[in-house]
Every structure is written in structure tokens, then in C-alpha cells.
Design an enzyme around this catalytic site. Structure first.
Site, PDB file in Angstrom:
ATOM      1  CG  HIS A  38      -0.382  -0.227   2.504  1.00 58.34           C
ATOM      2  ND1 HIS A  38       0.123  -1.436   2.902  1.00 58.34           N
ATOM      3  CD2 HIS A  38      -0.188   0.619   3.549  1.00 58.34           C
ATOM      4  CE1 HIS A  38       0.589  -1.324   4.134  1.00 58.34           C
ATOM      5  NE2 HIS A  38       0.419  -0.099   4.544  1.00 58.34           N
TER       6      HIS A  38
ATOM      7  CB  SER B 210      -2.310 -10.139  -0.210  1.00 56.09           C
ATOM      8  OG  SER B 210      -2.732 -10.961   0.854  1.00 56.09           O
TER       9      SER B 210
ATOM     10  CB  SER C 234       4.140 -38.164   1.071  1.00 55.92           C
ATOM     11  OG  SER C 234       4.132 -38.866   2.281  1.00 55.92           O
TER      12      SER C 234
ATOM     13  CD  GLU D  57       1.843 -26.336   4.338  1.00 60.83           C
ATOM     14  OE1 GLU D  57       1.658 -25.382   5.124  1.00 60.83           O
ATOM     15  OE2 GLU D  57       1.931 -27.515   4.725  1.00 60.83           O
TER      16      GLU D  57
ATOM     17  CG  ASP E 238      -3.297 -41.036   6.470  1.00 65.18           C
ATOM     18  OD1 ASP E 238      -3.192 -41.586   7.590  1.00 65.18           O
ATOM     19  OD2 ASP E 238      -2.342 -40.901   5.689  1.00 65.18           O
TER      20      ASP E 238
END
Lengths: 613, 613
Positions: free
Chosen positions: B73, B120, B341, B362, B419
Site C-alpha cells: 500500500h 496482500s 510422500s 506452505e 488417513d
């Protein structure tokens, strides 16, 4: 001094719990045995060491202590604790992770002793914060909230949001138990067994920290006692633990995360545990029988706006909160540092004790609201529609906790104008639509906003209300009724050619378009689809049958928005549906310029209809 | 000692910049004047005090220092700085916030001197981290990255994710400048002017902190010089400033956030500034002319899998990364602590220097990837599909920065199994579809995964690839070609009754259903819609014309998913579209049980088709 007998019993219980953890995960063929084993003493001491106060036959007692497994993958431990408390048989425990068992892979509220669903890491502390906030400032009860945290999940930013806000609200009734077992899923955590690293960081935010050996009952019990003596700040017990503790070949070993032992390995492990007394049960202390003061809902006055004045729907939201609170005395309002934009500030001024500033930390705001919701409150939480994307994971998890949070997103769409794309909520309808059983409302004027805020307060579930920045004129009279799943037909004749479906800001554009088209002799059916989910299939179907085409208009991207909601509702009916939506990269400009640019303005609607006929 | 002449010039420039800030926001009628005024000295000293090294005629120089306004801003300040550097005329500056001006309300890359779109809050530090990571570990260049931060945005958890990860990677080439002006949008921040609160918290994470008066050029210049001497850790300059500094009636006053002065107020303010030399221009130091080593793309070998073996698409993703890297030497791989994974670990093992562990954070992972992307890298970033919801706001902002991040979400859908719901990506297709110009791919076998990962690397833009946990059989042969926007017709005859459209795991269900139906003499067209966005309208249209109904099957919620993508593509064609999707609250269970329960299995497809014919 803690007496030897007590410790002996805790040790026996811990053995039993380890047996349950190992046996149930092997039976399931998967599950997080090692992450459960590391926290066994921490939780056994809490529940059965006289610390936790909980009426096991009345989970709803308002003064029960609360326990949240933020490290939700340690669910085998959670279930084993309740088995050891006599609330699950071994047979029931062995259904863990099986279809239709309440004992899911990660905890959900399907099992009554779960306070909130967890499993997406870094959310439990915020939920606990909401429960602690409730105890201190709303219900004014002495219950304590405990949150079991994993070390790996401390890297989630949401943890630090919760840490700072809990300190800000001086929540000494919130106790975190950090299980520092050194190992994450794919290897060592950022800080390994460096407990001082956690201590330094957490205490820097104004928490009391207590470092202990997480396998020593004496140290654990002393830590809880010490935590009770802390005043004016939350407490984090930072415990050094061993992942896989109690089974030599699992202890502190990589590669065992989320794995169950096979039957041969289980036999070996159980041999190490030695004799387990499966008839042993642990006792949980009862809470004081205290209840919050009863609040009696009052009738409130109706909606009243001057018919010729413009007012933004965001302002009407603020007005509605103030107006309806006496009718819904369980309401609580949270806002993420933009209450002067969302108009939550109107409520804050009227009922300062029921408003909580959540600062610019949207994830924690949602988690806190979930905690409040699980303690019987009706949280209305607001920020810019765009910034709710920040907490999508928390919103998503909310649906697995049977929560009834009301989300209000202001500054939706390109009609935000000069502030530019970063401030424009363009994905919010799509986001909230993905939540199973959610309600998505998009009022267009002050009256419908007020009425729908009321409906949201009444509704038992998650509700999203989308508001607009701009002042807009009134469309409805104060006695108009609005329902979840409803719509309004604003223009209707026997020879309508096309149906235009809009909501919020684009409804005003559609109304102007309709005026212009009428003058040109073109009759259009106009529907205010203020309830995007659930959707009014009956009215849409009727329009689909009676007109030749449908045009949807929305200040939102085409994907997942109002247009696709309509298409899904009419998927089995033969009618073309044309979607006017935000399809070009938005930018700064005047709201009218941007509505034109994105082809969702009056002009665009008129143009599209003229193309079609 | 810093010489007086230099300070004098900086003071004159600061005056000019204040003039620009005030005049341009008044001209725009909105904008954040006071938030710009507080950071004026901090940024004037940086750019024109000999600190910043940047070739103003070559923004693409790889050794340019980088500056990110996390407090987006304060864009009037940013634009005023570049006006003072001679890269914007006053006339151009006066287009700020107007339609089609590159000077948007919050910075976007429409203006060439913007490194990444912000607005943001709490995202700039992660972006800077990506750029600093690039300098240190990839391009191996001495450029520095500066991030201007607001105090209010420090409450965002993402800041603390970036703070911890930057310290972990010892990025002493990353310098944060924290503008502590005490006031947020609706009032005082959590810590007000308590600089020690910030110092304590930030230094606890292993950063060097320097406290200064943010309006003293001597202190500011000394701070930057001191920052250069710090080794092995990032530096945060924590500056006490006054919001609205330089205009008495704005200074430290509430209620002026995001407001421009009217013309009368502007005249008063300019009077205070006294003489402003509008011909004055500031000089920016040039960077050393250093370039990263050139990398030559190599040909790579083709895809090869044993036809009779099952392999999960997530594993194929890992294989693909390793295989194609020589062809795309700008590739970088990040993962959020689940590389074992997602199978990003295969790449990590093969090319450890190009892999960065991002831990369970994340939001910061996406921000870091954006920074890397803006420095010419091709970031492939992975976690569970469900956990990308955590970073939706960062993903959303990525589209305004012309980024080309590749997101890979594993463990999609209820087929995750035991899960439970917290781990199931059920909203990811909807989420990524909302991003303008995004690509959403959902391969069903190892071959198509490998081919699509290749296409993603080639594609200039944001791409999401959805992978599956379960091992699945091969559908395609290694020479099959896949394109963004394509599809495959897997079963096709002249008398197909119904078209079934599936992708990923449900394609396997649809194939089984097709076998069964064939035996019953029911002919079905079967389409693998591996590219959900863009969508293969031509093939869908053909199917819509040639068959009587369409059934979509997806392991995702109905809202915003594959089904609605198909409905949108066929909205103007008369054909019923039935959507089989996840509609019941999912739970733990075997994948096959859950596919049946949600009615997206082979059985459900057969049942639905038999109902229709």
C-alpha cells in the site's frame, strides 16, 4: 514430592496405552504409532495424574477442561487414552481407521471426545485459543485448555499467529504441550532436539516456557503444577521426547513416521513392554460444577432504511450485527484489523465485550472462531473477501468439526476499484462453495443483507456472506423476506425472452440493463440469486423452461462462481447458459470502468442480450 | 562519518518524494499517503544513498539488487522513488490508480520496476527469500534483496515462516526494513512503538536486528552499512517512524490510513514541505556486471515403464523431475516436509543442490517459489493437494506477478483412504481453476504424468498437477503424446449412448465400468480429461453431439471441479451433464470403500448409466 504410588500407576497406564497404540495401528495396518509413543507420558500424566478435570460422562459440561491434539496424527494415543479411561473397549479401539468407525485416521468429531477435527498441522493452538478466550472473557469459567503440539508443525506460521494473539489476550488458561521428538515425516525438524531454540522463540512472544524431560512423570506433573501458578500469560511446556519411545527398534529412528508395525514386529515390541494390565483403568478428575450465566434472547426491532439513500452492504452488515445481537446473545464478532472497512466496528462500539480484534492474522482468526463455535458461540468473522483465501485450509478443516462459523467477506469483485487486484475478492464464492453443506449468500442491498445476516445467525452450519464496498441503492422494502436457498424474481412477464441471473453488485447492473431493454421492448426475466448455495433450483428451472436462454452475471471469476452454480443446477435441462464473469486480468480503475472492462456491466448485459435475440 | 553534502541531497530528495506522494494521491483521490510518508527516509537513503545497486536502464540485469515493498500500500512512495530516479515523469505519476495506468493502487508487475505484485500483506519477505536464495545458492551472485515491511503485517504467520526459513538458509544477503509507524488501518498495532518487542521476537529466530530512528539519514545509512558486515544470518532493520511524517496534521494521527488529502489539505501540506526542487534527480549506484553461469539444456531420454507394473502418479512425478532436469536446467524443486510422500525426494537425491526443504510452511513455500520464478527459475513445488489450500492467498497473488510456478498436489481425493478427510485434497481443482490463465492437469497414469510434467516445465505460466496416492496401472504407451488443453478418447464407437468423462483415479474406475458395460452390450464413449483447464472443448462438443448424455466422475467435490468445468465448456449445447462427485462428508476407510461410498466408483458409474438408458 509426588508420591511413588501415583507414579507407579501412571507408569502402568502408560504401558497399557503403549500396548493400545501398537496393537491398534497394527490392526489398522497404518497410523502414526511412533508419534503417539513420544507423547504417551505427557498425555497420561495430564489425564490420569489429577491435572485434567473432565466429566467423562458429560462431554458437554461447560466447565470441562479441553484437550486438543494439534498433532492430529497422534490419534492412536488419543483413542488409547479414552480406552484407558474406560470410554472405549479394546474391540472398539481395533476399529480405528476402518470404514464407519468414529475413530478416524486423524481425529474428527465423529468421536465424542474430540474437541475439534485436526490433522492439518498448525491449527490446534488457534482452536485452543478460541476455547480459552471463551473461558476467560465470555463464559467466565475456570476451565483450562490444553493443546498437544508437534515440533514439526511449529514451522507453520499459523502457530505464531496463535502464539502472539494468545499472549495479547493474556490467556494463562491456555497450556501448550510441545512434544519435541526431533523427527518430522521425512527426517529431522529444523531445530532437532534443540529445546532452547523453541524456548527462545516462544518466550520472546510473551509466553511462559517450562522445559522438561517428556518421559519423566515427576517432571511432567511438576510442569503442569507450575503452569497453574503462572498468571497473565499462556504457558508452553516444552518436552524433550523420543519418537517411538518404549520400543527399542523404533526409538529415535528415521523412516517410521506414519507406519504401523507388522505382526512380527508387534510381537517383538510387545515383548519389550513386558506385562500389561489390560484391566487397568485411569481416573480423570471432575470439574467444578460451574455454569455460565444464562442469556435470554430478546426480541429485536426490524430493519429500517431511508428508501432514497444509498448504503453499502458492508455497512448494512455492521448495522445488522448491532441490531440482532440481543436476539442471538451467543454471538461473538472477530475481525482481522479491518473493522473500519468491514463495518464490524459498529458492533465493536456497541458491544465491546463481545468483539475481539484478531489483527492481520486470518488463519488464527478462523481457528479461534472454530474454538468459539465448539464452545457454543456464534462467531461472525470478517475481513476482505480476498483475504479469506489466507485461511482456506482452516475453513476446509472447519467442515469436519461440525462448526457454525459465519464468514463475512467485504470488498468483493473488481468493483473495489482503485485499490487494484490484490484487494479484490474474485475467488471467494468458488472457495466457500467447495465446503460441503456450506451456505453462500450474496446480498445486493442493505435490506437483504440485514435479513440474511439474521438467517446466518439462525442457521446451524458454516455460512459465507459476500458484501460490497460501494454504496448501492435499496432494492427491497423492509418487510421483504429472504431465506437460505431462496431467490427473488425482480422482473417477470409471460413473454420474457431471456433470463438474467445476478447477485450483489451485478444485480444493480442487471436492473439498469432491464430498464434500458424494456424501453426497447425487450422483455427479460431478472432473478436475484442472493443464495448461491443452496440454490433455488425450482425458480431457475421455471425460468429455464419459460425463457430461451440464461445469462449469469457475476463480479467473480467464471470458475466455481455463480454461473457454474447455475449450470450445475440446470445441468439436466436443455437451455444455453451464458456466463458473464471476470475473465481478464483485473487492474486499478474506477468501479464502473472495471465492470465495463470485464464485461459484467449494464452495457455488457444489454450487448449480450441483443446478440442473443 | 557520512558527509553533510550527501545528507543534504537526500533531504532534498525526501522533500521531492513527499511532494510526489502527496500530489499523486490527491490527484488519484485515494491511496496510502501516510503509510508512504513514514518510510520515505528509509527508502530514499536506500536508493539514493549509494546503498542500492541497480542498473536503472536494465531492470533485467541478473546482479541488480532487488527491492520488494511487502507493504504494497506504500505504492505512492515506490512510484515517487522511481520518479525521483528519473524513470517516471510527473505527468505519468499523476496517472496513478487510474484505469490502464501501470501505476496501480497496489504494485503489480505492470510497472517494470516492481519485482512482484504485493498488497496482500505478509508476502513480501517470502518473495525476497526466494530472490536471496537464488542469489546465494543458484545464480551465485552478490546482489542483495531488500524488503520493506509494515509493522501491522508482522502479525501474519507467513512472516514468521519466512523469518525462520531465511535464518535456516543463512541468507545474509536478505535485508528487511521494518517501518514501525505504530498505526495499522483501524488503530494501533499490537506492539505500537515498542521496537524492543519486534527486536526480541525477530532476533530469537536468529536474525541480526538493528534499531534506528527511521527518519535520521545518518542512522539509516549506518544501519545499511552495518547490515553489510553481518555474516551468516539475515538482517532486520527495525525503524521507529511516524505515520504521516512531514505533515503536522497527519503525523501519528489515527483515521488517515488509506486516505488522500483533498486539495485544500494538500495545499496546507505542501506549504509545510517548503521549497521542493522538482528538477532534482537521485542517482542509483550500478551493480557489478556479473552474470550467472550459462546452462545448456541437454536432450533427455524418454519415458519408460514396465507395462504390467502398477505405479502411482506421485511416484511418476518424482521420476519425471529427475528425468527432465537436464533439459530444463532452470528447474528448482521445493517441498513442504513431505518429499517422501510427494516423491520430490527422488529429485532431492539426484540433484541436492537444486532442492530446497521448505518445512511445514506452505505459504512461505509459494512466496519463495514466486521469488525464484521472478529470477528466471522454474520452481516445481509440492505438498499434499489438501495443504495447498494453506497458501491460496499466495497462489492468488502469484497471478498478478506473471509467475510460472508449477504446483504439484499429491494425495488428492477420498482415495487417500485411511488417513481421513483432513489429508484429502477435495477442493484443489476448484481452487486452481479460479486463477486466471492457470493450467490444471490431472494425469491418470505414470506415462501421462511424466509427459505432463514435461509440458508444465515448458509452459510459461502457473500450472497445477494433481497426483494420486495409490499405485495405478498404466493406461498409455510411452510414445503417447499429451498436450495442455488436450484429452484422450479411450473408447469410441459409432453407437455410443453416453459419454463418461473422468481423470486421474476415476478414469481407472471408468475403464473398469466400460469393460463391464461392454459385456452387457452397452457402448460408452470414454474421455480422459487430463487437462481440466484449458479444456478440450472440441472433443467434448463432439461427444455431446454424438451421444445422449454426459456423466462426469471426479474424486473432488462437485463445486468448481471437473464436472463444472465440463458444464461450462458445454453451456451452450443441449445435453444433460450428470456429475458424480464427492458429496457426502468423507471419512476414513479403504480407498475402494470410499469411492463406492461417494458414488464415484466403477459400481456407481455402471449404476448411473443403467439408470439413464
Amino acid at each position: 514430592m509426588i508420591d511413588r504410588e501415583k507414579i507407579d500407576k501412571l507408569e502402568q497406564l502408560a504401558k497399557l496405552i503403549r500396548y493400545y497404540i501398537l496393537a491398534s495401528t497394527t490392526e489398522a495396518g497404518s497410523g502414526h504409532a511412533t508419534s503417539s509413543l513420544s507423547a504417551t507420558e505427557l498425555m497420561t500424566a495430564l489425564l490420569f495424574g489429577g491435572i485434567f478435570r473432565f466429566d467423562i460422562n458429560n462431554t458437554g459440561h461447560p466447565n470441562n477442561d479441553r484437550l486438543i491434539f494439534s498433532k492430529g496424527h497422534a490419534s492412536p494415543l488419543l483413542y488409547s487414552l479414552w480406552a484407558s479411561a474406560g470410554k472405549l473397549t479394546e474391540e472398539e479401539l481395533m476399529t480405528m481407521r476402518k470404514f464407519k468407525s468414529p475413530l478416524e485416521g486423524h481425529p474428527t468429531v465423529a468421536f465424542h471426545y474430540v474437541e475439534a477435527a485436526t490433522g492439518s498441522l498448525g491449527q490446534g493452538l488457534s482452536i485452543g485459543l478460541g476455547m480459552a478466550l471463551n473461558a476467560r472473557y465470555l463464559d467466565k469459567l475456570p476451565y483450562r485448555t490444553y493443546v498437544l503440539l508437534g515440533d514439526s508443525e511449529m514451522s507453520e506460521g499459523s502457530q505464531w499467529e496463535a502464539i502472539q494473539v494468545a499472549a495479547h489476550y493474556k490467556l494463562d488458561n491456555l497450556i501448550g504441550v510441545l512434544d519435541v521428538n526431533r523427527l518430522g515425516q521425512r527426517g529431522e525438524t529444523m531445530y532437532g532436539h534443540n529445546l532452547a531454540a523453541y524456548e527462545k522463540r516462544i518466550s520472546s512472544f510473551g509466553w511462559e516456557t517450562i522445559l522438561i524431560d517428556g518421559h519423566s512423570f515427576t517432571e511432567i506433573l511438576n510442569a503442569y503444577e507450575k503452569a497453574f501458578s503462572v498468571s497473565g500469560k499462556p504457558v508452553m511446556i516444552i518436552a524433550k521426547t523420543i519418537k517411538g519411545k518404549g520400543v527399542t527398534f523404533l526409538e529415535d529412528k528415521d523412516g517410521w513416521h506414519g507406519k504401523a508395525l507388522n505382526k512380527v514386529e508387534l510381537a517383538l515390541a510387545l515383548k519389550e513392554l513386558d506385562t500389561v494390565d489390560t484391566s487397568l483403568r485411569g481416573d480423570i478428575a471432575k470439574p467444578e460444577d460451574l455454569w455460565p450465566g444464562k442469556k435470554i434472547p430478546q426480541n429485536v426491532k426490524g430493519v429500517s432504511y431511508q428508501a432514497d439513500k444509498t448504503v453499502s452492504t458492508r455497512k448494512a452488515y455492521g448495522n445488522a450485527l448491532v441490531r440482532i445481537f440481543p436476539q442471538f446473545p451467543d454471538m461473538v464478532v472477530l475481525d482481522a484489523e479491518v473493522s473500519n472497512s468491514t463495518y464490524a466496528e459498529l458492533f465493536k462500539k456497541a458491544y465491546p465485550d463481545r468483539f475481539f480484534e484478531m489483527f492481520i492474522a486470518e488463519q488464527n482468526m478462523v481457528g479461534t472462531a472454530l474454538g468459539l463455535s465448539r464452545r457454543g458461540k456464534i462467531p461472525f468473522i470478517s475481513t476482505f473477501a480476498a483475504f479469506f483465501t489466507r485461511s482456506f485450509d482452516h475453513i476446509r478443516m472447519g467442515q469436519y468439526s461440525d462448526s457454525h462459523i459465519k464468514f463475512i467477506g467485504s470488498h468483493s469483485g473488481v468493483s473495489v476499484g482503485e485499490d487494484g487486484p490484490s484487494q479484490m475478492g474474485l475467488e471467494d464464492i468458488a472457495m466457500f462453495r467447495t465446503i460441503l453443506d456450506s451456505v453462500v449468500l450474496y446480498p445486493s442491498d442493505a435490506i437483504s443483507t440485514e435479513k440474511l445476516v439474521e438467517k446466518a445467525a439462525e442457521h446451524n452450519g458454516m455460512v459465507y456472506i459476500r458484501t460490497t464496498r460501494k454504496d448501492t441503492s435499496l432494492i427491497y422494502s423492509p418487510d421483504e423476506e429472504f431465506t437460505i436457498g431462496g431467490s427473488k424474481v425482480l422482473s417477470n412477464s409471460t413473454h420474457d425472452l431471456v433470463t438474467v441471473i445476478a447477485a450483489g453488485i451485478t444485480l444493480h447492473e442487471a436492473l439498469s440493463a432491464n430498464e434500458e431493454l424494456k424501453k426497447a421492448g425487450i422483455m427479460v426475466r431478472l432473478i436475484d440469486l442472493y443464495s448461491i448455495k443452496p440454490i433455488d433450483n425450482e425458480t431457475l428451472k421455471k425460468a429455464a423452461i419459460e425463457t430461451k436462454a440464461i445469462i449469469t452475471v457475476e463480479d467473480h471469476v467464471a470458475e466455481g462462481g455463480l454461473g457454474e452454480a447455475v449450470k450445475s443446477s440446470l445441468a439436466d435441462i436443455d437451455i444455453p447458459v451464458y456466463s458473464l464473469a471476470v475473465r481478464k486480468m483485473p487492474r486499478s480503475g474506477k468501479p464502473t470502468e472495471l465492470l465495463d472492462y470485464e464485461e459484467i456491466s449494464k452495457n455488457a448485459i444489454v450487448k449480450k442480450i441483443k446478440e442473443l435475440i
